[in-house]
Enzyme design. Sequence first.
Site, mmCIF file in Angstrom:
data_model
loop_
_atom_site.group_PDB
_atom_site.id
_atom_site.type_symbol
_atom_site.label_atom_id
_atom_site.label_comp_id
_atom_site.label_asym_id
_atom_site.label_seq_id
_atom_site.Cartn_x
_atom_site.Cartn_y
_atom_site.Cartn_z
ATOM 1 N N SER A 22 61.242 28.966 48.935
ATOM 2 C CA SER A 22 61.424 28.773 50.511
ATOM 3 C C SER A 22 60.813 26.958 50.719
ATOM 4 O O SER A 22 60.097 26.870 51.760
ATOM 5 C CB SER A 22 60.466 30.036 51.228
ATOM 6 O OG SER A 22 59.174 29.644 50.587
ATOM 7 N N LYS A 59 53.405 35.219 55.523
ATOM 8 C CA LYS A 59 53.122 33.428 56.346
ATOM 9 C C LYS A 59 52.900 33.261 57.891
ATOM 10 O O LYS A 59 51.873 31.854 57.607
ATOM 11 C CB LYS A 59 54.817 32.581 55.873
ATOM 12 C CG LYS A 59 55.060 33.249 54.445
ATOM 13 C CD LYS A 59 56.430 32.181 54.397
ATOM 14 C CE LYS A 59 57.284 32.426 53.421
ATOM 15 N NZ LYS A 59 58.268 32.003 52.971
#
Length: 825
Positions: free
Chosen positions: A691, A734
């Site tokens: 990511s 996140k």
Amino acid sequence: MTEDYPEIPTPSIDQIPDELPLLPVRDIVVFPYMVLPLFVGRNISIKAIEAALLSSNRLIFLTTQKNQEVEVPETQDLYQVGTVGIIMRMLKLPDARIKILIQGVTKARIQEFTQTNPFFSARIETCTELSTALPSLEKEATVRSTREALGKVIGLGKIFMPDVLTVIENMEEPGRLADIISSNLGLNVETTQGVLEIEDPLLRLRRVNEILGNEQDVLSMQQKIQAEAKGEMDKTQREYFLREQLKAIQKELGELDDRSEEVAEFRRKIQEATMPDKVLKEAEKQLKRLEKMHQDTAEAGTIRTYLEWMVELPWNHHSEDNLNIPQASQVLHEDHYDLERVKERILEYLAVRKLKANMKGPILCFVGPPGVGKTSLGKSIARAMGREFVRMSLGGTRDEAEIRGHRRTYVGALPGRIVQGIKQAGTNNPVFMLDEVDKIGTDFRGDPSAALLEVLDPEQNHAFMDHYLGVPVDLSKVMFITTANLTDPILSALRDRMEIIEIPGYSEEEKLGIAQRYLIPRQLEEHGITEEHLLLTDPCLARIISQYTREAGVRNLERELANVMRKVAKHIAEGKIKQHQVTPRNLNHYLGVPKYVPDQEQEKDEVGISTGLAWTETGGDVLYIETSAIKGKGLLTLTGHLGEVMKESAHAALTYIRSQAKSLGIDPDIFAKQDIHVHVPAGAIPKDGPSAGITIATALASCLTNQPVKRDLAMTGEVTLRGRILAIGGLKEKVLAAKRAHIKTIVMPKRNQKDLNDIPKHLLRGLQFIYVENMSEVLKVALRPKNRHTLNSAITHGNNSSGRRKKVASSVTRRPLRQTVPKTR
């Protein structure tokens, strides 16, 4: 007072009046020629007898009640067929009852009731015996068959009076033979009344023969049952006497020891344990072996230990579930802050359990970073359900015998820890927590993860086989809960049997609520101080969370609070009894300098530095990626202890930037003349994951175009060689990392927009999300160019380098989320 009446000849059928007083009788059916005493106490019966005695023939009609419980019968409560009888003697008893002696004369049928008060009177029609023209041979055969059946019944224990048997032996008429046998068999009223109502004498005798055959079967079965019971009783008595004699002999020889008492004690405990049949059979078998061998042998000790385990396990003992849903919800809310999804799942389980008692327990798996409350949540579930709680740590387990137990042939063998936990709980339906299921090891001693398949499979664990016990153990009533930090290390077949519930971590607001509600009161109690000695302000608590801890859970936060409590306790122990007020200004006196401070890169926009969001085992984290171009030969250098996936992302990002160099205003020849260095700080920490592609690409574009990256913007997503943005995972972790780093804007793949629905709304407050589908959109929102118009044109033109014109500016989506959420959930 007894009244005897002069004997009168038995009237013939023609001499019987058409109307007679009626006497209802209970529990008996009166047959013709039958002589029997009757006790009469009801008023209607006494008046009927008095009316019969006033007549010259002393005749009365006797019929049986259909229901003996009826005290005052009506006409519909009486059978229509009865017997005309003559009163031979009458005796008045002291309790106002009358005893009469009755002789049956003939059968009769009620035509109509002529009187019901004060006693019954009925018009009757006498029944004459029908005689069919049957051969005398068939008649004789029926009579003999009936007598033989009666003899078998008597041989099986049925009692008949000797004078009755004499009459039966000399009786040749089928009708009278049937009547006398039926009246002495002791049958129920319905069966006897049915015999009475059969008018044909031969048919009536056949019916009696059928009844005798049925009675013979019943008496045979009864005799067999009695013989078996007597044989078992004789065997038990014989064993008892033999044991007593053996004890007496051993006592005389001086050899009587504690073994007999021990065996007797085990036998008593086995009977009280209410074991299943298979388990009981094995326990009794081992007890007999122990009884026959010397107590000092090694095998005797092994059997003794085995029997102790067998009798101490809760085979049939369980705790009652608390199925009060509102009360269970209150317990869960008292023990844990937030975690609404987990609480809702537990309440759903209790609701289904309330509707279906024999449901199979779910296998829940709480997955999340350390310190988020996975283990303590299991305790709360047990408290809410009213069950016992057992915890078993699987971290570092490598031996399969830890789960299934050791075989009894090994020295020091014991059952597996599953059975040990059941014994520890004392019930067969505890809440059983298997902690750290992702940290199970494997070696030459077996695979514990594979052994857990039988434990956690609802279709198999009703007969879990422990190697030590050697008998099936029912685990279907146990509610298993597992915990893990990661799902990837868990065996796929084992993971398939569990329901994964993720607990990603807490925001600063949630940590503040947890500290106020749970951590501070607990630490105050553990350190022996009260709120009168310590005042910890909310701004100070918020600073502890932001500058002294950086974690997904609250474990380190509790340690920092304990540091404050210890210093306060020290001052109080020294005699400085006063209220200690801890504020942000004096916090460093208690905890020292802050451990985590905002990085300098966040203070201003920097060229070649981009901010990414990463997922770690301990929750989300902020990742800074630095790039630099120096004179060289076009080499790409990667540092920062990057994994293979991140290295591939860096190469893909560089390839994309090179393919778009012209549209981005980058000299294509620069890639052959300069080396590019990509560095991720904190190089001692391994970093990997799919990511970071767009973060690396943004940093490269910023470095090569000399355009700074916005400091308050973080991004996550993977990029392809064509610039397409791929979806990512761990979005909630996140988001929490961005909240802790005070980042306001997050760039994320548009495919992950749906995942925001699973994140509590209060965590999204104050954040702006930008959804992107390709890398050109990322560069457009992330870079802060000196000439925005020039860059926008360059990016738009670069996206159409193949000759097709396409506007992408409108596809960049900005959606600020500013929902108002209560501070306390």
